[in-house]
Structures are given as C-alpha cells and as structure tokens.
Design an enzyme around this catalytic site. Structure first.
Site, mmCIF file in Angstrom:
data_model
loop_
_atom_site.group_PDB
_atom_site.id
_atom_site.type_symbol
_atom_site.label_atom_id
_atom_site.label_comp_id
_atom_site.label_asym_id
_atom_site.label_seq_id
_atom_site.Cartn_x
_atom_site.Cartn_y
_atom_site.Cartn_z
ATOM 1 N N HIS A 1 4.242 2.972 12.538
ATOM 2 C CA HIS A 1 3.306 4.073 12.779
ATOM 3 C C HIS A 1 3.916 5.169 13.653
ATOM 4 C CE1 HIS A 1 -0.522 1.401 11.990
ATOM 5 N NE2 HIS A 1 0.320 1.453 10.958
ATOM 6 N N GLU B 1 -4.940 2.000 2.738
ATOM 7 C CA GLU B 1 -4.942 0.849 3.641
ATOM 8 C C GLU B 1 -5.043 1.281 5.092
ATOM 9 O OE1 GLU B 1 -3.213 -2.185 6.351
ATOM 10 O OE2 GLU B 1 -2.485 -0.155 5.943
ATOM 11 N N GLU B 2 -4.361 2.376 5.441
ATOM 12 C CA GLU B 2 -4.209 2.704 6.847
ATOM 13 C C GLU B 2 -5.501 3.107 7.543
ATOM 14 O OE1 GLU B 2 -1.829 1.886 8.462
ATOM 15 O OE2 GLU B 2 0.061 2.081 7.395
ATOM 16 N N ASP C 1 3.594 -6.243 3.502
ATOM 17 C CA ASP C 1 3.233 -5.170 4.440
ATOM 18 C C ASP C 1 3.701 -5.517 5.848
ATOM 19 O OD1 ASP C 1 2.176 -2.837 5.469
ATOM 20 O OD2 ASP C 1 0.118 -3.588 5.565
ATOM 21 N N HIS D 1 0.839 -1.208 0.000
ATOM 22 C CA HIS D 1 0.000 0.000 0.000
ATOM 23 C C HIS D 1 0.866 1.248 0.000
ATOM 24 C CE1 HIS D 1 0.343 1.011 4.373
ATOM 25 N NE2 HIS D 1 0.335 -0.298 4.570
ATOM 26 N N ASP E 1 6.402 1.047 6.370
ATOM 27 C CA ASP E 1 4.955 0.831 6.299
ATOM 28 C C ASP E 1 4.315 1.911 5.431
ATOM 29 O OD1 ASP E 1 2.430 -0.169 6.755
ATOM 30 O OD2 ASP E 1 2.217 0.763 8.725
#
Length: 467
Positions: free
Chosen positions: A430, A332-333, A360, A286, A298
């Site tokens: 994140h 995606e997130e 991922d 993604h 990520d």
C-alpha cells in the site's frame, strides 16, 4: 499475511485416502495406495509444469507490461477500466475459454490533493497518505493540537484530552492482522471522544519514510472525521516531542471525497475440464489496487501468477478432469464488491466449486499454501505440495482464504487456499514503492509453478477434494 508454522513431510501422510466416488480409468487408485504412492502418478505432470513456468520470465514480463501500461488501478478509475479490458483481450489471445467480464458496481473514492505539516514547535512536512474512504477536511484544511497515544486502551485512558485535537495512534507494527484494526477502527474510536482528525502510524515495518495507505471503516454511531497514515519516522518524531512535554500543533489538508458508484467488472477465463467441466477449481487475485505505486505486488502479481498457471496448462495441452477458472476480481481494496458479486453471480454453481485459491500475499519466494478444509483434503494438498520441493513450496499452513474468495467459500463450504510467501511484502504494501522492480522474476516464476501444479492436480484428481 499468514506465516507457515511447520515443515510438512510425506512421512506425516501415512494413511490411505478413501474414495466415495468411483475412480476414473487411468487415475491413481487412492484406495490402494498411501499418499506417497498415489502422488507419484502426478510427478511427471508437476515436473512439466514447473519446467514450463521457470523456463523464462513470462510471468514477470506480463506483470511489468500491465503495471507499465496502466500503473495503479483504484476502483472507479480509468486506469482500472483499461486494465480490465486489456486482461480480457489478453486471455482470449492466450487461448483461454469462456473469457468474459462480469459487471460489478463499485465505489468511486477520490483522494485529491493532501498534505500534513507540523506547525509548532517548528515547521516540518509529514510524509502522509490519506486513508482510503476517508472524508476530507474543510477546504482550507484544519489545524489542532496533537494527542499521541499508543493503543486504544491509552486513548480511553486519555479520552478527556481528545476533544478538539488530532489524535495520533503510534502503534508499532507486529503483524498485519493484529495491527490493521488501529487503521480500520481508530478514526471512529477517536471521534467518539471529540477528536477532529486522526493520524495512524503506517501499518507496516519501519523503513524508507514510506506512508502506507489502506481502508478505514467508519462506525455508524460516530462522526466521520478525516484520517491519514503517516510514515513511522514521522510518528516516532511526534511521539518524542509529546514525551518531552512539547505542545505540538499539526495542520492537515485532504480533498478526499466519494463520487457516484461506477461500473467495473471481474475478469473470468477458463480451461474447461475434459470429463467433469461443470466442477470448478478457481484461482485468482484482485486487479484493482490503491492509487499509489503501481499495484505490482498488491495484487497485480497475484493476478498474473494465477492467470499464467492456467495459460501454462493450455500451452502444454494438459486438460484436467475439471474446469480451472481464473478470476481477476475488482474492488478488493476499498469495498470487496468483486468477491460479493462473484458469489451472487455464481450462487447456483457454488456447490460444484471444488476449491478456490487466492494469491494476495505478494509474489516473492514461495513457501507453500494456506489451506482451510477437512482433514482428508488437507492430507491431499500436503501430498501434492510434496511435488513442489524444487520450488520450495512444500509447506501447508493452518488456514487459507482471501478477501475475494471468502464470500463464496463461506456460503458454499468450499475448501480454500492461499499462496504463502517469504519476503518483504509489508514493507512496500500500500505504498508508492509497490512497483515491479521489487519483484524477482525467478521467484515469481516459482510461485507460478506452485499454483499451476496445485490447481491442476486438485482439478484432475479422480475424486473431489475432501471426499
């Protein structure tokens, strides 16, 4: 992140693999050979792909370029839109085929300014990040006494104390799948008991006082209250204060809000099959990220290693029987709309999807793949993985998949794979520390090699995977 459970050797793949379709001339006769024999047909192919992937730092350099140019790429942001346009143009320059974008409407959540402080017993700043999709506080912020709990069960046991308070879930990290429900569901669980806001211990290992953001999911039957993640060090400090019987007052200010949905896109490129181009192997990651750091692990890295895998096939003039399609999914997130849009746009051809692979889990040292499919397909991918000993990616774990491929996989009954990695992915996951300097170029090259070999051979097998 799934952990691999056992080393799989070729000695475990002893039975011949049966075919239910005629073999193509020049392919390995799986009906007459055991897995160690038939897989030898692809040894030279694997060697060439591995050598090309590990010859230089092309994958890492492309990821560095992307993250240096565009930084983080939250859905709805101009940075994501620019990265999507750039990726499509770069795929065309690489010589990939049928390169295009596919429109997706995505949510546009805006973080805005935010802060958190301990006001009593003494003033201290709290390292925090608002949770994705959270509502904001009133314009002047809010302050309230703190209630610290370690679990949902402890919240229920102390529910009478939650009204009018900020609830802190100080739940130590175990695994991402086990710990994530605290972040996702905690705000609504606390609001049902009258809490005015929620703080969550970051979902990740302790270290470096880094707050980890991530999405929450409000329940329809509970008021929406502001929610933020705080660094593990701050969570433990607040826990100690509470255990001493100290009255703790916290102030939280968040400007978070949603704006109208905006247009985004999935990016698609292909290397068309030489014999069965209508049958498709999908690889991808993604392209969106959270709005902190640069979204390198990520999931910029996942996008690049799968894209590079296809580029290497083209560079080496290796065209498999079936089409290999790379997809860079959007959103995606904080929504998953890219994966759903792909399923909807390609519903008519899902039955012709042979396998889907998502990367991922970071691009640190590869150890193998997760796989979901029937036993015959599992034996096949185990045999293919035996060719990856030189890059350390020989293991096949019990399950594979990913947020972006899952909608298509579920509807189409498609075999699913995911990259498996050993490394400190969740330490920076994140966070503002998710930058390209955390990634070893050699490890990223080995991950590229593993994806390239697996995707090419699955696409080239005489029979469809699992048949």
């Amino acid at each position: 992140m799934r952990r691999l459970q056992a080393f799989v050797s070729l000695s475990r793949i002893a039975a011949p693999l049966a075919l239910i379709v005629p073999l193509v001339s020049g392919g390995p006769d799986l009906r007459a050979q055991s897995a160690p024999d038939w897989v030898g047909h692809y040894r030279e192919t694997a060697t060439r792909l591995i050598a090309a992937a590990t010859a230089d730092q092309s994958a890492w350099q492309r990821l560095a370029l992307m993250t240096d140019l565009f930084g983080h790429r939250l859905s709805g942001s101009p940075e994501l839109n620019a990265a999507i346009r750039w990726a499509a143009e770069e795929m065309k320059r690489d010589g990939l085929e049928n390169v295009h974008t596919e429109r997706v409407m995505v949510p546009h959540w805006v973080r805005g300014r935010e802060s958190a402080q301990i006001l009593e017993p003494a003033r201290h700043e709290i390292a925090m990040l608002g949770l994705g999709d959270s509502v904001g506080t009133p314009a002047g912020g809010l302050q309230a006494e703190l209630l610290v709990v370690r679990s949902f069960q402890e919240l229920e046991a102390n529910s009478s104390q939650a009204k009018g308070r900020i609830v802190l879930f100080n739940t130590p990290f175990t695994t991402y799948d086990d710990s994530r429900p605290i972040r996702s569901n905690g705000p609504s669980r606390a609001s049902r008991h009258g809490a005015v806001a929620v703080l969550v211990r970051s979902i990740g290992p302790p270290g470096l006082r880094l707050p980890h953001t991530g999405s929450l999911q409000y329940s329809d039957d509970a008021p929406k209250i502001p929610a933020a993640a705080i660094a593990t060090e701050d969570a433990d400090r607040l826990q100690r204060m509470a255990e001493r019987g100290t009255r703790v007052v916290v102030r939280l200010q968040m400007e978070a809000h949603f704006e109208a949905d905006v247009e985004s896109a999935n990016v698609v490129g292909e290397w068309r099959g030489r014999e069965r181009p209508d049958e498709i192997v999908v690889v991808g990651g993604h392209i969106d990220s959270w709005d902190v750091g640069a979204g390198a692990s990520d999931d910029g890295g996942g996008c690049v290693v799968t894209w590079e895998a296809v580029r290497l096939m083209k560079k080496l003039g290796m065209r498999p029987r079936r089409t290999v399609r790379v997809v860079l999914w959007t959103n995606e997130e904080n929504g998953g709309r890219g994966g759903v849009a792909y399923r909807d746009a390609h519903r008519a051809e899902l039955a012709r999807h042979v396998m889907m692979l998502e990367s991922d889990t970071g691009v640190f040292r590869p150890t193998g793949f997760g796989f979901t499919g029937n036993d015959r397909a599992r034996d096949t991918v185990r045999a293919i993985a035996s060719l990856l000993d030189s890059v350390g990616a020989t293991e096949i774990s019990p399950s594979g998949g990913g947020s972006d491929i899952d909608p298509s996989v579920r509807e189409g009954g498609i075999p699913a794979m995911s990259t498996e990695i050993a490394g400190d992915y969740f330490l920076i996951h994140h966070t503002a520390a998710d930058t390209v300097d955390k990634i070893d170029p050699a490890e990223m090259a080995r991950t590229t090699a593993a994806v390239a070999v697996m995707a090419y051979i699955v696409a080239d097998l005489p029979q469809r995977l699992g048949n």
